[in-house]
Design a protein around this motif. Sequence first.
Motif, PDB file in Angstrom:
ATOM      1  N   LEU A 129       0.820  -1.211   0.000  1.00  0.00           N
ATOM      2  CA  LEU A 129       0.000   0.000   0.000  1.00  0.00           C
ATOM      3  C   LEU A 129       0.853   1.260   0.000  1.00  0.00           C
ATOM      4  O   LEU A 129       0.503   2.255  -0.644  1.00  0.00           O
ATOM      5  CB  LEU A 129      -0.922  -0.017   1.220  1.00  0.00           C
ATOM      6  N   SER A 132       1.852   2.161  -3.422  1.00  0.00           N
ATOM      7  CA  SER A 132       0.771   2.842  -4.144  1.00  0.00           C
ATOM      8  C   SER A 132       0.670   4.307  -3.734  1.00  0.00           C
ATOM      9  O   SER A 132       0.388   5.179  -4.565  1.00  0.00           O
ATOM     10  CB  SER A 132      -0.557   2.129  -3.893  1.00  0.00           C
ATOM     11  N   SER A 192      -5.283   9.849  -0.336  1.00  0.00           N
ATOM     12  CA  SER A 192      -4.849   8.505   0.040  1.00  0.00           C
ATOM     13  C   SER A 192      -6.039   7.563   0.198  1.00  0.00           C
ATOM     14  O   SER A 192      -5.951   6.372  -0.135  1.00  0.00           O
ATOM     15  CB  SER A 192      -4.036   8.560   1.340  1.00  0.00           C
ATOM     16  N   LEU A 196      -6.548   4.030  -1.762  1.00  0.00           N
ATOM     17  CA  LEU A 196      -6.483   2.779  -1.024  1.00  0.00           C
ATOM     18  C   LEU A 196      -7.815   2.069  -0.835  1.00  0.00           C
ATOM     19  O   LEU A 196      -7.828   0.836  -0.680  1.00  0.00           O
ATOM     20  CB  LEU A 196      -5.868   3.028   0.359  1.00  0.00           C
ATOM     21  N   HIS A 199      -8.260  -0.564  -3.363  1.00  0.00           N
ATOM     22  CA  HIS A 199      -7.011  -1.221  -3.779  1.00  0.00           C
ATOM     23  C   HIS A 199      -7.238  -2.742  -3.768  1.00  0.00           C
ATOM     24  O   HIS A 199      -7.905  -3.272  -2.872  1.00  0.00           O
ATOM     25  CB  HIS A 199      -5.898  -0.846  -2.804  1.00  0.00           C
ATOM     26  N   ASN A 202      -6.857  -4.392  -0.482  1.00  0.00           N
ATOM     27  CA  ASN A 202      -7.922  -4.174   0.497  1.00  0.00           C
ATOM     28  C   ASN A 202      -9.175  -4.966   0.146  1.00  0.00           C
ATOM     29  O   ASN A 202      -9.906  -5.405   1.046  1.00  0.00           O
ATOM     30  CB  ASN A 202      -8.229  -2.681   0.612  1.00  0.00           C
ATOM     31  N   ASN A 214      -7.286   1.759   4.650  1.00  0.00           N
ATOM     32  CA  ASN A 214      -7.815   2.596   3.578  1.00  0.00           C
ATOM     33  C   ASN A 214      -7.433   4.067   3.613  1.00  0.00           C
ATOM     34  O   ASN A 214      -7.947   4.864   2.826  1.00  0.00           O
ATOM     35  CB  ASN A 214      -9.350   2.468   3.511  1.00  0.00           C
TER      36      ASN A 214
END
Length: 403
Positions: A129, A132, A192, A196, A199, A202, A214
């Motif tokens: 994460l 990302s 963010s 997330l 994603h 997740n 998240n």
Amino acid sequence: MKYVVILSDGMAGRPLAELDGKTTMEAADTPVMDALAKVSELGMVCTVPEGMAPGSDTANLSVIGYDPKIYYTGRSPLEALSMGVDMEDTDVSFRCNIVTLSEEECAYEDRTMIDHSSGEISTEDAAVLVESLKEGLKREGYEFYAGVGYRHLLIKKEGKITELTPPHDILGKRIGDYLPKDDILREMMERSYDILVNHPLNIKRREEGKRAANSAWFWGAGKRPSLPSFEEIHGKKGVMISAVDLLKGIAVGAGMERIIVEGANGGIHTNYVGKAQAAVKALTEDGYDFAYIHVEAPDEMGHQGVAKNKMKAIENVDEKVLGTVVEELKKAGEDFRLLLLPDHQTPIEVRTHTGEAVPYLLYDSAVVKEGKDCYNEKAAAQTGNYEPEGHRLLRHLLQEGTC
């Protein structure tokens, strides 16, 4: 003489109705602690100076002998030291938690802080994460660094200290009143969430019954610290054993060696015995005089707000850390002095850190003292022993002075 500090993070707390008016320390089954209490010095110590926020940063600096009023420059810069981030004097470091926010249809500011640790997300999941975030939040002068578990860093070049709120202080609360006043930091946090929330990792975590990680959450801002050498001050060669970058960063700043223990992860399922064995080896085989063993689990369970889990973490410290250290050092024929304490309280009902004094136990293998029948907040307070300046307690352990 060898010297050991066992720092059971956040272990202390307040009486709970569900435990018949006992604290989790009182209710936990801790035969090793209680046996030592009978022949040890007990007392209370103030680890967080008045006017400073109660956190593991300020409190652990105190316990390891550094006055936070002099040496504290922020939490995140200490973590940056551990991660090998080369900060300039004008840089500002921010802790970046990967957190769980509520996911109802609403504006970002109306979301609720569900979990500051995203269900104790693994380092491996969090690293995906953070990559990302590095790509999606790329901005000149800002750089992300992946850390351990949910704990990561954002470095701002030519930055200014910004007042920010720790996510563990607002569990269950609407985040809008606690967002950064800095427009760029706030925008990055909002973006963010968009990066997330859906994603693939997740999506998989939800399918597995795990909490979605998240959002990024920035806090703990500060500039590069400067700590004097522990060995030069005390004449003792020291080692730090901890899973978290904060403590490893303090060790770097203090010129102490860091020992990385496989399976040590900062959670309730950490490698307790491995930490204890590493300390014993450092003291009995590797030429070290002082070992600092930091265990994060009781604090994490306090943040979760589940008494039985916090009790289990305390029991693990008792049996697997304290028990192992005492047994192995005695078996090796070493004289040693051992200091056991939390850095701060993390009461179950508030699920965050508080600044009250905490109980300490000081054991000397060569000296039998008249102690108490058990070790907990109440027993320690009953002794009347009190150290108002936490950074002086280490000198007492090292026999450089008295409380």
